[in-house]
Design a protein around this motif. Structure first.
Motif, PDB file in Angstrom:
ATOM      1  N   CYS A   1       0.110   8.337   7.098  1.00  0.00           N
ATOM      2  CA  CYS A   1      -0.804   7.334   6.522  1.00  0.00           C
ATOM      3  C   CYS A   1      -0.652   5.997   7.263  1.00  0.00           C
ATOM      4  O   CYS A   1       0.335   5.775   7.958  1.00  0.00           O
ATOM      5  CB  CYS A   1      -0.587   7.159   5.015  1.00  0.00           C
ATOM      6  SG  CYS A   1       0.956   6.389   4.539  1.00  0.00           S
ATOM      7  N   ASP A   2      -1.651   5.139   7.125  1.00  0.00           N
ATOM      8  CA  ASP A   2      -1.602   3.883   7.864  1.00  0.00           C
ATOM      9  C   ASP A   2      -0.497   2.978   7.307  1.00  0.00           C
ATOM     10  O   ASP A   2       0.079   3.248   6.257  1.00  0.00           O
ATOM     11  CB  ASP A   2      -2.980   3.172   7.831  1.00  0.00           C
ATOM     12  CG  ASP A   2      -3.330   2.652   6.436  1.00  0.00           C
ATOM     13  OD1 ASP A   2      -2.599   2.934   5.472  1.00  0.00           O
ATOM     14  OD2 ASP A   2      -4.352   1.953   6.310  1.00  0.00           O
ATOM     15  N   LEU A   3      -0.182   1.948   8.067  1.00  0.00           N
ATOM     16  CA  LEU A   3       0.854   1.008   7.631  1.00  0.00           C
ATOM     17  C   LEU A   3       0.169  -0.321   7.318  1.00  0.00           C
ATOM     18  O   LEU A   3      -0.289  -1.022   8.223  1.00  0.00           O
ATOM     19  CB  LEU A   3       1.917   0.855   8.734  1.00  0.00           C
ATOM     20  CG  LEU A   3       2.976  -0.218   8.571  1.00  0.00           C
ATOM     21  CD1 LEU A   3       3.724  -0.099   7.245  1.00  0.00           C
ATOM     22  CD2 LEU A   3       3.992  -0.149   9.715  1.00  0.00           C
ATOM     23  N   ASP A   4       0.053  -0.628   6.013  1.00  0.00           N
ATOM     24  CA  ASP A   4      -0.545  -1.903   5.602  1.00  0.00           C
ATOM     25  C   ASP A   4       0.562  -2.934   5.525  1.00  0.00           C
ATOM     26  O   ASP A   4       1.622  -2.674   4.940  1.00  0.00           O
ATOM     27  CB  ASP A   4      -1.188  -1.753   4.212  1.00  0.00           C
ATOM     28  CG  ASP A   4      -2.214  -0.640   4.176  1.00  0.00           C
ATOM     29  OD1 ASP A   4      -3.245  -0.786   4.843  1.00  0.00           O
ATOM     30  OD2 ASP A   4      -1.972   0.393   3.516  1.00  0.00           O
ATOM     31  N   MET A   5       0.325  -4.079   6.123  1.00  0.00           N
ATOM     32  CA  MET A   5       1.351  -5.128   6.082  1.00  0.00           C
ATOM     33  C   MET A   5       0.658  -6.473   5.909  1.00  0.00           C
ATOM     34  O   MET A   5      -0.514  -6.610   6.247  1.00  0.00           O
ATOM     35  CB  MET A   5       2.182  -5.118   7.358  1.00  0.00           C
ATOM     36  CG  MET A   5       1.391  -5.102   8.626  1.00  0.00           C
ATOM     37  SD  MET A   5       2.434  -5.244  10.091  1.00  0.00           S
ATOM     38  CE  MET A   5       2.690  -3.580  10.544  1.00  0.00           C
TER      39      MET A   5
ATOM     40  N   GLY B   1       0.826  -1.208   0.000  1.00  0.00           N
ATOM     41  CA  GLY B   1       0.000   0.000   0.000  1.00  0.00           C
ATOM     42  C   GLY B   1       0.861   1.259   0.000  1.00  0.00           C
ATOM     43  O   GLY B   1       2.014   1.238  -0.454  1.00  0.00           O
ATOM     44  N   SER B   2       0.289   2.326   0.552  1.00  0.00           N
ATOM     45  CA  SER B   2       0.942   3.622   0.358  1.00  0.00           C
ATOM     46  C   SER B   2       2.280   3.748   1.108  1.00  0.00           C
ATOM     47  O   SER B   2       3.035   4.673   0.835  1.00  0.00           O
ATOM     48  CB  SER B   2      -0.002   4.754   0.755  1.00  0.00           C
ATOM     49  OG  SER B   2      -0.391   4.604   2.085  1.00  0.00           O
ATOM     50  N   SER B   3       2.607   2.827   2.015  1.00  0.00           N
ATOM     51  CA  SER B   3       3.924   2.901   2.663  1.00  0.00           C
ATOM     52  C   SER B   3       5.038   2.610   1.658  1.00  0.00           C
ATOM     53  O   SER B   3       6.177   3.019   1.867  1.00  0.00           O
ATOM     54  CB  SER B   3       4.032   1.887   3.799  1.00  0.00           C
ATOM     55  OG  SER B   3       3.070   2.145   4.771  1.00  0.00           O
TER      56      SER B   3
HETATM   57 MG    MG Z   1      -2.940   2.232   3.443  1.00  0.00          MG
END
Ligand code: MG
Ligand code: CTP
Length: 555
Positions: A223-227, A212-214
């Motif tokens: 922004c959030d951290l998608d993992m 994602g955006s990371s």
């Molecule tokens: Mg995200």
């Protein structure tokens, strides 16, 4: 002026270099050719991951002598880099040159043994420094430079935008202020690596990878951290062996569907993070969602994390966006501005709901840039024709093949300015026939909508899915109305711009004000109502040759 793209050859310092570069050049390149080799997404990912594995996260006392701190740590081996930051206390991320140094430091680390802090026999790389006094002799305390992990306040942003030289300069300024810094990027990979340590207690060969955006180059600070928990590596060790008498007993596979298996795995990991995950708080298991996930905040890094599993396709779409972002420097500037514009007008939200998402907005910008003449971005089908044998990729039956080598893609000949592109973006989507057409970046042209969702954006790899299925008609209409108003403002301003010294918000700053409509009614008192003025403008645009109908109906 040194082209920004060249810097991608050194991803270890990409973010920092991009920042420096943009600061020194003041403007972005437009489509000039550059032949310096650039790294693949997978190479960048592997390097960052390995770097994170050599890094420890230390919660420090508020006052600390940096020199002594580093000297003390380097007893375990040479330090490659470090930075301090604040997040409910002072933290340091320290990257050693070798992984062994981390083990050596862990070996002298005590586990708490007093009071309510019952020790779990698990050696994490998230440490707490309790000073006896050797490191904090107050006479030698120097002030510590903290790296900033948050985006600028709206006030500061408006000031910066108002004193920019041009709208193009404004878009590049916004990008520079909001993009993830080098340190923030490191912290994201480090957080995944720390979560991987916990998950590895259950699944020793697993990997936890950010997506994602990371990693797709469109992430904003905050922004959030998608993992995702990648268990494929484990399968690889045994999958090739198709003969032999022994079959592994898989309890979790003994379930009706892959989905149930995913839910079970996430349930266990969620429980584990909740009970024992260092620094993980507010753990929620959202297992009945279309894509089951565990949500938590990682207190030490300050990131809101979403952990899923089996998300290779999403990682592939992150790679695709990364490619698009790296192909032309205008892409990221435009995406950031559109994302900030949408946030400023509450078109997007951090709460899931019927609103448009940043991912959908990014797809819309990419599509728009594919539609320019000459195109600024190639279609996904074209990127597929450039793919080599090493790029072949089929995930769960979906063909996710496209070229991974950025150097094989010719730069665009299009030299349009960001100012023009932003205005045209709003005009394009202010007039898009959402009622009948679907946005399709694979083919780079509109398709007939296969279903009746108000907004249809085809998922680039799972082509039967609509990325924006959640968007309601009223949210789409709000987007269209704001796009038209913003096109109108930019159009008017082009004729009669307040001077940068007048302290009046202009250009992008005017578009980001909380309510475009209010802003217009304040500054253009006693004129016709906004809706009428916009209608007139649209009529004039239409009569000057725009082909699409203005209909966004379906209401
Ligand atoms: Mg995200
Ligand atoms: N994704 C997807 N289909 C969706 C939503 C998300 O394939 N309908 C994938 C995309 O690869 C996306 C990633 O999941 O990049 C993470 O989703 P999300 O966090 O919603 O978007 P981001 O791109 O990370 O943007 P943000 O900065 O808003 O988190």
């Amino acid at each position: 002026q040194r082209p920004l793209r060249r810097l991608l050859s050194c991803p270890g310092t990409v973010a920092a270099d991009l920042r420096r570069e943009e600061q020194s050049s003041g403007s972005a390149e437009t489509g000039s050719e550059d032949r310096t080799p650039k790294k693949r997404f997978s190479e960048v990912q592997n390097e960052r991951r390995e770097q994170a594995q050599r890094t420890v996260l230390i919660h420090c006392p508020d006052k600390i002598n940096e020199k002594k701190f580093l000297k003390f740590l380097s007893q375990h081996g040479p330090i490659n880099s470090h930075f301090f930051y604040e997040s409910f206390g002072l933290y340091a991320a320290v990257e050693f040159c070798q992984k062994e140094s981390v083990t050596s430091l862990q070996n002298i680390t005590r586990t708490p043994s007093l009071g309510p802090e019952a020790a779990i026999p698990f050696k994490s790389r998230y440490l707490n420094l309790k000073l006896r006094n050797s490191l904090n002799q107050t006479s030698e305390l120097s002030s510590i430079q903290c790296s900033n992990q948050s985006s600028p306040s709206s006030k500061k942003l408006y000031q910066l935008l108002c004193c920019a030289e041009s709208v193009d300069d404004q878009l590049n300024t916004l990008l520079r202020e909001f993009q993830l810094t080098e340190e923030n990027t490191r912290l994201r990979y480090l957080t995944c690596s720390l979560i991987e340590d916990v998950a590895a207690a259950y699944f020793p060969d697993c990997a936890v990878r950010p997506f994602g955006s990371s990693v797709n180059s469109f992430g904003k600070l905050g922004c959030d951290l998608d993992m995702f928990l990648d268990l494929d590596e484990i399968g690889k060790f045994t999958a090739q062996k198709t003969s032999g008498n022994f079959l592994m007993e898989f309890q979790v596979k003994n379930v009706p569907s892959e989905r149930v298996a995913t839910q079970k795995i996430l349930s266990v990991i969620g429980e584990c993070l909740d009970q024992f995950g260092p620094g993980c708080v507010g753990v929620q298991r959202i297992l009945n969602a279309r894509c089951p996930l565990v949500r938590f905040s990682h207190q030490a890094s300050g990131f809101q994390c979403d952990l899923t599993t089996n998300n290779r396709i999403a990682l592939k779409s992150s790679e695709l966006l990364y490619m698009y972002g790296a192909l032309d420097s205008r892409v990221r500037a435009l995406v950031f501005s559109v994302r900030c514009w949408a946030r400023a007008h509450s078109l997007t939200s951090s709460i899931p709901g019927a609103w448009i998402t940043n991912f959908s907005l990014t797809m819309m910008v990419i599509f728009f840039l594919q539609r320019r003449s000459p195109p600024i971005l190639p279609t996904l089908d074209y990127l597929k024709t450039l793919a080599g044998a090493e790029d072949k990729c089929i995930i769960e039956g979906h063909n996710c093949t496209f070229v991974g080598d950025l150097n094989r893609i010719k730069p665009s000949r299009n030299t349009e300015t960001l100012e023009l592109l932003l205005k045209e973006f709003f005009e394009y989507f202010g007039n898009f026939a959402f009622n009948k057409n679907s946005i399709n970046i694979r083919q780079g042209r509109e398709q007939n909508k296969p279903e009746s969702s108000p907004l249809h954006i085809q998922n680039p790899f799972e082509t039967s899915l609509n990325v924006s299925k959640n968007v309601s008609q009223s949210q789409l209409q709000k987007f269209v109305d704001l796009a038209r108003e913003s096109a109108w403002i930019l159009h008017q301003e082009g004729k009669d711009r307040p001077s940068p010294s007048s302290n009046q918000p202009w250009g992008l700053a005017a578009l980001l004000l909380p309510s475009v409509a209010n802003n217009m009614s304040l500054s253009k008192k006693k004129k016709k109502p906004a809706s009428e003025r916009i209608k007139n403008l649209l009529d004039s645009i239409k009569s000057s040759g725009a082909e699409n109908s203005t209909a966004t109906n379906g209401r």
